[in-house]
Design a protein around this motif. Structure first.
Motif, PDB file in Angstrom:
ATOM      1  N   ALA A   1       1.106   8.345   1.471  1.00 33.51           N
ATOM      2  CA  ALA A   1       2.380   7.611   1.473  1.00 33.51           C
ATOM      3  C   ALA A   1       3.048   7.692   2.849  1.00 33.51           C
ATOM      4  N   ILE A   2       2.988   8.861   3.461  1.00 34.24           N
ATOM      5  CA  ILE A   2       3.631   9.027   4.771  1.00 34.24           C
ATOM      6  C   ILE A   2       2.884   8.194   5.818  1.00 34.24           C
ATOM      7  N   VAL A   3       1.556   8.351   5.852  1.00 29.49           N
ATOM      8  CA  VAL A   3       0.778   7.644   6.880  1.00 29.49           C
ATOM      9  C   VAL A   3       0.929   6.136   6.705  1.00 29.49           C
TER      10      VAL A   3
ATOM     11  N   MET B   1       2.016   9.179  -6.067  1.00 29.62           N
ATOM     12  CA  MET B   1       2.540  10.511  -5.719  1.00 29.62           C
ATOM     13  C   MET B   1       3.586  10.972  -6.753  1.00 29.62           C
ATOM     14  N   LEU B   2       4.566  10.101  -7.035  1.00 29.61           N
ATOM     15  CA  LEU B   2       5.627  10.490  -7.981  1.00 29.61           C
ATOM     16  C   LEU B   2       5.069  10.664  -9.384  1.00 29.61           C
ATOM     17  N   GLY B   3       4.178   9.745  -9.785  1.00 32.30           N
ATOM     18  CA  GLY B   3       3.593   9.818 -11.127  1.00 32.30           C
ATOM     19  C   GLY B   3       2.738  11.063 -11.281  1.00 32.30           C
TER      20      GLY B   3
ATOM     21  N   GLY C   1      17.577  13.252   8.989  1.00 34.17           N
ATOM     22  CA  GLY C   1      17.518  14.093   7.776  1.00 34.17           C
ATOM     23  C   GLY C   1      16.332  13.729   6.895  1.00 34.17           C
ATOM     24  N   PHE C   2      15.962  12.457   6.913  1.00 32.29           N
ATOM     25  CA  PHE C   2      14.805  11.954   6.176  1.00 32.29           C
ATOM     26  C   PHE C   2      13.568  12.810   6.482  1.00 32.29           C
ATOM     27  N   ILE C   3      13.368  13.087   7.760  1.00 31.58           N
ATOM     28  CA  ILE C   3      12.166  13.846   8.166  1.00 31.58           C
ATOM     29  C   ILE C   3      12.264  15.289   7.650  1.00 31.58           C
TER      30      ILE C   3
ATOM     31  N   LEU D   1      18.609   2.351   3.969  1.00 31.48           N
ATOM     32  CA  LEU D   1      18.451   1.742   5.301  1.00 31.48           C
ATOM     33  C   LEU D   1      17.966   0.297   5.175  1.00 31.48           C
ATOM     34  N   THR D   2      17.005   0.083   4.251  1.00 27.50           N
ATOM     35  CA  THR D   2      16.436  -1.255   4.055  1.00 27.50           C
ATOM     36  C   THR D   2      17.489  -2.228   3.539  1.00 27.50           C
ATOM     37  N   ASN D   3      18.449  -1.713   2.790  1.00 25.39           N
ATOM     38  CA  ASN D   3      19.464  -2.597   2.229  1.00 25.39           C
ATOM     39  C   ASN D   3      20.672  -2.796   3.145  1.00 25.39           C
TER      40      ASN D   3
ATOM     41  N   LEU E   1       0.836  -1.204   0.000  1.00 27.36           N
ATOM     42  CA  LEU E   1       0.000   0.000   0.000  1.00 27.36           C
ATOM     43  C   LEU E   1       0.871   1.255   0.000  1.00 27.36           C
ATOM     44  N   HIS E   2       1.950   1.211   0.811  1.00 26.09           N
ATOM     45  CA  HIS E   2       2.859   2.361   0.884  1.00 26.09           C
ATOM     46  C   HIS E   2       3.474   2.657  -0.482  1.00 26.09           C
ATOM     47  N   ILE E   3       3.989   1.607  -1.115  1.00 25.12           N
ATOM     48  CA  ILE E   3       4.700   1.847  -2.366  1.00 25.12           C
ATOM     49  C   ILE E   3       3.699   2.265  -3.461  1.00 25.12           C
ATOM     50  N   ALA E   4       2.452   1.765  -3.383  1.00 23.39           N
ATOM     51  CA  ALA E   4       1.436   2.203  -4.354  1.00 23.39           C
ATOM     52  C   ALA E   4       1.197   3.706  -4.200  1.00 23.39           C
TER      53      ALA E   4
ATOM     54  N   GLY F   1       3.328   4.651   5.234  1.00 24.22           N
ATOM     55  CA  GLY F   1       4.740   4.270   5.398  1.00 24.22           C
ATOM     56  C   GLY F   1       5.056   3.878   6.837  1.00 24.22           C
ATOM     57  N   VAL F   2       4.311   4.465   7.770  1.00 23.11           N
ATOM     58  CA  VAL F   2       4.577   4.164   9.189  1.00 23.11           C
ATOM     59  C   VAL F   2       4.314   2.691   9.487  1.00 23.11           C
ATOM     60  N   ALA F   3       3.305   2.102   8.819  1.00 25.74           N
ATOM     61  CA  ALA F   3       2.922   0.727   9.141  1.00 25.74           C
ATOM     62  C   ALA F   3       4.046  -0.291   8.863  1.00 25.74           C
ATOM     63  N   PRO F   4       4.616  -0.323   7.628  1.00 26.10           N
ATOM     64  CA  PRO F   4       5.705  -1.288   7.441  1.00 26.10           C
ATOM     65  C   PRO F   4       6.907  -0.991   8.333  1.00 26.10           C
ATOM     66  N   LEU F   5       7.052   0.291   8.694  1.00 24.00           N
ATOM     67  CA  LEU F   5       8.143   0.674   9.601  1.00 24.00           C
ATOM     68  C   LEU F   5       7.973  -0.032  10.948  1.00 24.00           C
TER      69      LEU F   5
HETATM   70  C1  HEM Z   1       7.659  10.375   0.419  1.00 23.83           C
HETATM   71  C2  HEM Z   1       8.699   9.832  -0.163  1.00 23.83           C
HETATM   72  C3  HEM Z   1       8.993   8.370  -0.082  1.00 23.83           C
HETATM   73  C4  HEM Z   1       9.455   7.619  -1.096  1.00 23.83           C
HETATM   74  C5  HEM Z   1       9.790   8.109  -2.510  1.00 23.83           C
HETATM   75  C6  HEM Z   1       9.597   6.267  -0.612  1.00 23.83           C
HETATM   76  C7  HEM Z   1      10.051   5.198  -1.374  1.00 23.83           C
HETATM   77  C8  HEM Z   1      10.296   3.937  -0.902  1.00 23.83           C
HETATM   78  C9  HEM Z   1      10.921   2.881  -1.654  1.00 23.83           C
HETATM   79  C10 HEM Z   1      11.432   3.005  -3.095  1.00 23.83           C
HETATM   80  C11 HEM Z   1      10.992   1.789  -0.865  1.00 23.83           C
HETATM   81  C12 HEM Z   1      11.588   0.426  -1.240  1.00 23.83           C
HETATM   82  C13 HEM Z   1      13.050   0.389  -0.893  1.00 23.83           C
HETATM   83  C14 HEM Z   1      13.696  -0.931  -1.206  1.00 23.83           C
HETATM   84  O1  HEM Z   1      13.114  -1.981  -0.973  1.00 23.83           O
HETATM   85  O2  HEM Z   1      14.843  -0.900  -1.685  1.00 23.83           O
HETATM   86  C15 HEM Z   1      10.411   2.153   0.406  1.00 23.83           C
HETATM   87  C16 HEM Z   1      10.332   1.338   1.487  1.00 23.83           C
HETATM   88  C17 HEM Z   1       9.907   1.747   2.696  1.00 23.83           C
HETATM   89  N1  HEM Z   1       9.378   2.967   3.042  1.00 23.83           N
HETATM   90 FE1  HEM Z   1       9.136   4.535   1.834  1.00 23.83          FE
HETATM   91  N2  HEM Z   1       9.214   6.209   0.689  1.00 23.83           N
HETATM   92  C18 HEM Z   1       8.839   7.484   1.059  1.00 23.83           C
HETATM   93  C19 HEM Z   1       8.393   7.886   2.301  1.00 23.83           C
HETATM   94  C20 HEM Z   1       8.323   7.055   3.400  1.00 23.83           C
HETATM   95  C21 HEM Z   1       7.910   7.465   4.711  1.00 23.83           C
HETATM   96  C22 HEM Z   1       7.513   8.883   5.109  1.00 23.83           C
HETATM   97  C23 HEM Z   1       7.973   6.364   5.516  1.00 23.83           C
HETATM   98  C24 HEM Z   1       7.667   6.229   6.973  1.00 23.83           C
HETATM   99  C25 HEM Z   1       6.929   6.991   7.669  1.00 23.83           C
HETATM  100  C26 HEM Z   1       8.423   5.267   4.710  1.00 23.83           C
HETATM  101  C27 HEM Z   1       8.618   3.992   5.138  1.00 23.83           C
HETATM  102  C28 HEM Z   1       9.114   2.955   4.390  1.00 23.83           C
HETATM  103  C29 HEM Z   1       9.464   1.664   4.938  1.00 23.83           C
HETATM  104  C30 HEM Z   1       9.320   1.268   6.395  1.00 23.83           C
HETATM  105  C31 HEM Z   1       9.968   0.913   3.878  1.00 23.83           C
HETATM  106  C32 HEM Z   1      10.592  -0.450   3.893  1.00 23.83           C
HETATM  107  C33 HEM Z   1       9.957  -1.437   4.683  1.00 23.83           C
HETATM  108  C34 HEM Z   1      10.731  -2.712   4.637  1.00 23.83           C
HETATM  109  O3  HEM Z   1      11.956  -2.724   4.683  1.00 23.83           O
HETATM  110  O4  HEM Z   1      10.051  -3.709   4.511  1.00 23.83           O
HETATM  111  N3  HEM Z   1       8.641   5.723   3.433  1.00 23.83           N
HETATM  112  N4  HEM Z   1       9.973   3.479   0.349  1.00 23.83           N
END
Ligand code: HEM
Length: 407
Positions: free
Chosen positions: A76-78, A40-42, A108-110, A158-160, A32-35, A80-84
């Protein structure tokens, strides 16, 4: 880094439910986050492309996509917190080490995210009527997209980094000299990052099919605009889909040695089949996309495709950490907490479900009706229920807190 050292970094309190629950929720919420990120980017890119165009169609699309992009950032932000939350529960030894090694970037991300969102609003404030006046201050949108991409790049890194415990010591103490400043990002893999970014094109194409169907539902009279949208959506899905798969192939060809097994795994095959099926869907549906919910179904299918991609991505992590580093995310000590598990699912399903159903219904019906919109009695009752449930949830939250504190 031995398996014993990795296990020693785990939270001794254990996890409050079965680890599989966190892994599955992690995959679903990542999708859901990546969708949302991809929409957003598109949408932001289409805004930039269209706002300065002499074509009325492009400018109209830019106006609509600007609103979409603004909302998609917050979604995306909201989400994004869940998988975090889920990743830090079952993979805490890896996630926290990676974060501490690059602590500056985590904070710096924030900052970058806030600046990126402000830049998008700066563009919005400068452009009240793109259709009539054309775009102004495109530099703000360029800045916004660049900053949002930088944010994604940090998360990617960070994920990598978490997947390479064998390098942690060298990153923490290069040449045996401890350097705890956290100023550097130590690892990234551009083809992997670009794969997720490139998927923005087909996902946004699928989104445009839904936007077009929505306009049809609202009795849109400009048939030329609808026809133009269809062509654009199709191109984004087809060309964007092919480009994404090519970048994905580059990712597979450049996988680090310990992950090379993934390139010939059934997980990858499933992801490729799912993506191909989604891209082919509009070609199969043909004119049915103008009827019923089919026009929306393409984005729905895209979301399912992203869940399959998310599951494959999770298998890459799970198997790498298990096979190469002896860390089994599934054997986390369980300290079953039925209350918090129940509260989570009730919040998600009941409170979230009713509240979202109300907000989406109102927004939907308002957009589909002409003139002043008045919600029906049933919709109003769902609204009253949402407010009641939110109040009940808040009271329960504090009541349990006080109860535990007073004991
Ligand atoms: C708004 C700009 C953002 C972009 C362009 C973005 C993009 C991405 C991308 C490309 C990935 C996949 C990385 C990979 O697997 O190599 C990812 C993963 C992730 N993002 Fe975002 N993200 C954004 C914002 C956020 C925010 C604000 C949060 C948290 C509040 C967040 C949390 C996460 C988490 C937790 C993962 C990885 C989870 C895991 O490792 O399973 N992201 N994001």
């Amino acid at each position: 880094m031995t398996p014993e050292m990795l296990y020693a970094l785990r939270d001794p309190a254990g996890v409050p439910s079965h680890p599989l629950v966190f892994l599955v929720l992690g995959v679903l919420t990542f999708a859901l986050h990546i969708a949302a990120v991809q929409v957003m980017l598109g949408a932001a890119t289409l805004t930039l492309r269209g706002a300065f165009s002499p074509s009325l169609h492009w400018r109209r699309l830019a106006q609509a996509m600007l609103v979409t992009a603004k909302i998609a950032v917050s979604v995306a932000i909201v989400i994004g917190v869940a998988p975090l939350l889920f990743v830090q529960v079952v993979y805490d030894p890896f996630w926290y080490t990676s974060n501490v090694l690059s602590a500056w970037w985590v904070i710096g991300f924030i900052v970058l995210l806030i600046l990126g969102y402000i830049a998008m609003y700066a563009f919005y404030w400068k452009n009240h009527d793109i259709v009539a006046d054309g775009g102004r201050g495109g530099i703000w949108m360029v800045l916004s997209i660049a900053l949002l991409l930088a944010v994604g790049f940090i998360v990617h890194s960070l994920t990598n980094q978490m997947l390479f415990p064998e390098h942690w010591m060298a990153w923490y103490a290069p040449k045996d000299v401890v350097n705890p400043d956290g100023h550097s990002l130590h690892y990234w893999h551009l083809p992997r990052f670009l794969f997720f970014i490139a998927l923005s094109a087909p996902v946004t194409g699928a989104w445009l099919y839904g936007y077009r169907r929505y306009l049809q539902g609202a009795k849109e009279t400009d048939a030329a605009y609808l026809g133009w949208l269809r062509g654009l959506a199709q191109n984004l899905m087809l060309i964007g889909g092919v480009v994404s798969v090519l970048i994905g192939a580059l990712w597979m060809a450049t996988l680090p040695e310990k992950m090379a097994w993934f390139a010939s795994s059934v997980w990858l095959l499933m992801a490729v089949v799912a993506l191909a099926a989604v891209v082919a869907l509009p070609l199969v549906l043909r004119d049915r996309i103008d009827r019923g919910v089919w026009g929306y179904a393409i984005f729905g299918a895209g979301a399912v495709g992203l869940i399959v991609v998310g599951a494959a991505r999770e298998m890459l992590r799970f198997v790498t950490l298990l096979g190469t580093h002896g860390y089994n995310a599934m054997d986390y000590k369980i300290n079953m907490d039925w209350y918090s598990t129940g509260l989570f699912f009730t919040t998600f399903g009941v409170v979230g479900g009713v509240t979202l159903a109300y907000l989406l219904t109102v927004a939907w019906q308002a957009g589909q009706s002409k003139g002043l919109y008045t919600p029906s009695a049933t919709v109003t009752r769902i609204g009253q229920w949402s407010v009641g449930l939110l109040i009940g949830w808040t009271v329960l939250y504090f009541a349990v807190g006080f109860f535990v504190w007073a004991r």
